[in-house]
Design an enzyme around this catalytic site. Sequence first.
Site, mmCIF file in Angstrom:
data_model
loop_
_atom_site.group_PDB
_atom_site.id
_atom_site.type_symbol
_atom_site.label_atom_id
_atom_site.label_comp_id
_atom_site.label_asym_id
_atom_site.label_seq_id
_atom_site.Cartn_x
_atom_site.Cartn_y
_atom_site.Cartn_z
ATOM 1 N N HIS A 270 0.346 -1.307 -0.266
ATOM 2 C CA HIS A 270 -0.244 0.076 0.171
ATOM 3 C C HIS A 270 0.825 1.408 0.120
ATOM 4 O O HIS A 270 1.075 1.989 -0.990
ATOM 5 C CB HIS A 270 -1.105 -0.076 1.260
ATOM 6 C CG HIS A 270 -1.868 1.427 1.076
ATOM 7 N ND1 HIS A 270 -3.191 1.397 0.400
ATOM 8 C CD2 HIS A 270 -1.490 2.053 1.894
ATOM 9 C CE1 HIS A 270 -3.202 2.404 0.878
ATOM 10 N NE2 HIS A 270 -2.675 3.004 1.661
ATOM 11 N N GLU A 271 1.702 0.735 1.207
ATOM 12 C CA GLU A 271 2.463 2.823 0.799
ATOM 13 C C GLU A 271 3.934 2.651 -0.405
ATOM 14 O O GLU A 271 4.108 3.131 -0.357
ATOM 15 C CB GLU A 271 3.290 2.379 2.197
ATOM 16 C CG GLU A 271 2.385 2.372 3.703
ATOM 17 C CD GLU A 271 1.688 3.685 3.587
ATOM 18 O OE1 GLU A 271 2.187 4.872 3.020
ATOM 19 O OE2 GLU A 271 0.580 3.410 4.297
ATOM 20 N N GLU A 300 -3.707 7.785 -2.855
ATOM 21 C CA GLU A 300 -4.680 6.266 -2.338
ATOM 22 C C GLU A 300 -5.150 5.486 -3.692
ATOM 23 O O GLU A 300 -4.869 4.274 -3.214
ATOM 24 C CB GLU A 300 -5.940 6.924 -0.833
ATOM 25 C CG GLU A 300 -5.513 7.270 0.090
ATOM 26 C CD GLU A 300 -4.762 6.094 0.965
ATOM 27 O OE1 GLU A 300 -4.763 5.158 0.970
ATOM 28 O OE2 GLU A 300 -3.952 7.146 1.470
#
Length: 508
Positions: A270-271, A300
Amino acid sequence: MAKTNKIYDTKLMELKELVRKIEYLKYTLNSLVYWDKITNMPEKGLEYRSQVMAYLSGELYKLFSDKKLRSCVSFFEGRKDNEKYVDSMVKRIKRNYSYVSSIPVKEYTQYITLIANAERQWEEAKRAKDFNKFAPYLEKIVDSFKAFAEYWGYEENPYDALIGYYEEGVTVKQIDSLAEELKLFVIELLSKIKGSGIYIEDNLFDIYIEKEQQKRLSEELLKNIGFDFSAGRLDEGMHPTTLASSPNDVRIITTYNDNDIRVGLFNTLHEGGKGIYEQTINSDLMGTMLAEVSSFGLEEGQARIYENIIGRSKGFWTSFYKTLQEICPQMSELSEDKFFRGINKVQPSLIRNDADELTYILHIIIRYEIEKDLINNKIKVSELPRVWNDKYKEYLGVEPKGDDEGVLQDIHWAAGYFGYFPSYFLANLTSAQFVAAMERQIGSVNELLSEGKLDLIHKWMADNVHSHGAIYSPTELIEKATGEKLESKYFVNYLQNKYFEVYQLNKN
């Protein structure tokens, strides 16, 4: 980029010089100083660090309020001979200083000090599983954002002002409609999954993996998706996040769970999605306020692509599963197929960051509803544990046993991210729409992943999204990259295709 008009050129140089000073402070305060605070700073350093952060915030406030900056912006505003990047820079600057300078300077610096201390109190409250230790700080934060909403202005709902800080033009009315639509879709699909008769074991990942192994695995994951370690680094903290001082200095923070490898895997992916976005922004945009992501929702969305559409796909693990087993031999007895089904298991849970891809949206809806009601004085901070627990029981059928796995699980409110959660709505939609556009141009993403061709995926994202930084608004960038306005159908189709396969549902 140069103009032949001498006055124009001089003014542009002057504007860029002023902006560069703002960037020096902004990125140092929001990235480097903050990164050190949440990863390395000793406990006793908090009081002085808070003073430093408050001082730097005050200096940033002064730069945004500088009459020279306003004069330069006025010179370029509305000119027909501006290049696109100049118009975008002027708009970005105005947007930034209108948010900062509309708050009285004393109130702004007090808020920065409050946030610096609130994060540490949140950490202590979470460890103690006691919301009451954090509640007094949260009450002040909520009061601050009620005041900010009035300073920033809104047409219908004060919460619109807070959403607008992150996603320009998005309103409560739009999010309410979207939330209801997604809620009904998830509930219907959940019902089909429960009636499928397909059982995926609960304990597939009950395997102890040492943290050092998981760190090595996270590093390999980031290298695999294209994260450049010569322009970034990976650290561990209380809450996953990504902080960029420039495209050449991007800090990823992740978390691990020794008894569940999925936590580190998907937090890192995700990051990592955010990290490669930040790293691939054209560095020539430094000094223009445009060497940033177009919006939090788009960032995001990139994170969701790498965490879910890539990270939970069969194709990715076809090419990467051997590496996982080499680094973590404890996983050698778990077959690739069981692993794939296991990481896509649908089971309502308490923790947002650990939620399955389908029910995740319900975690967001809960936070959105609570924030909206807090800002509109429909609930009090003291009521949050009860409200939180009731919503989890109603929407997900689970109930927290303690505040640490309930209302205290996220750092967002302690860090002052009120109005941020609606960005996750846009993130889910944009992630699927970008990938659909990509597939029309370069072929099946799943096939590319199975062949280990993440470089082609990265290149498409870099060319169509990342490199532009904030030159284009989110709406412009989505239309430019995909050829159409934001639609929900791609996200719905993606989820249906994924879970019809995993749970062998009848498409009729």
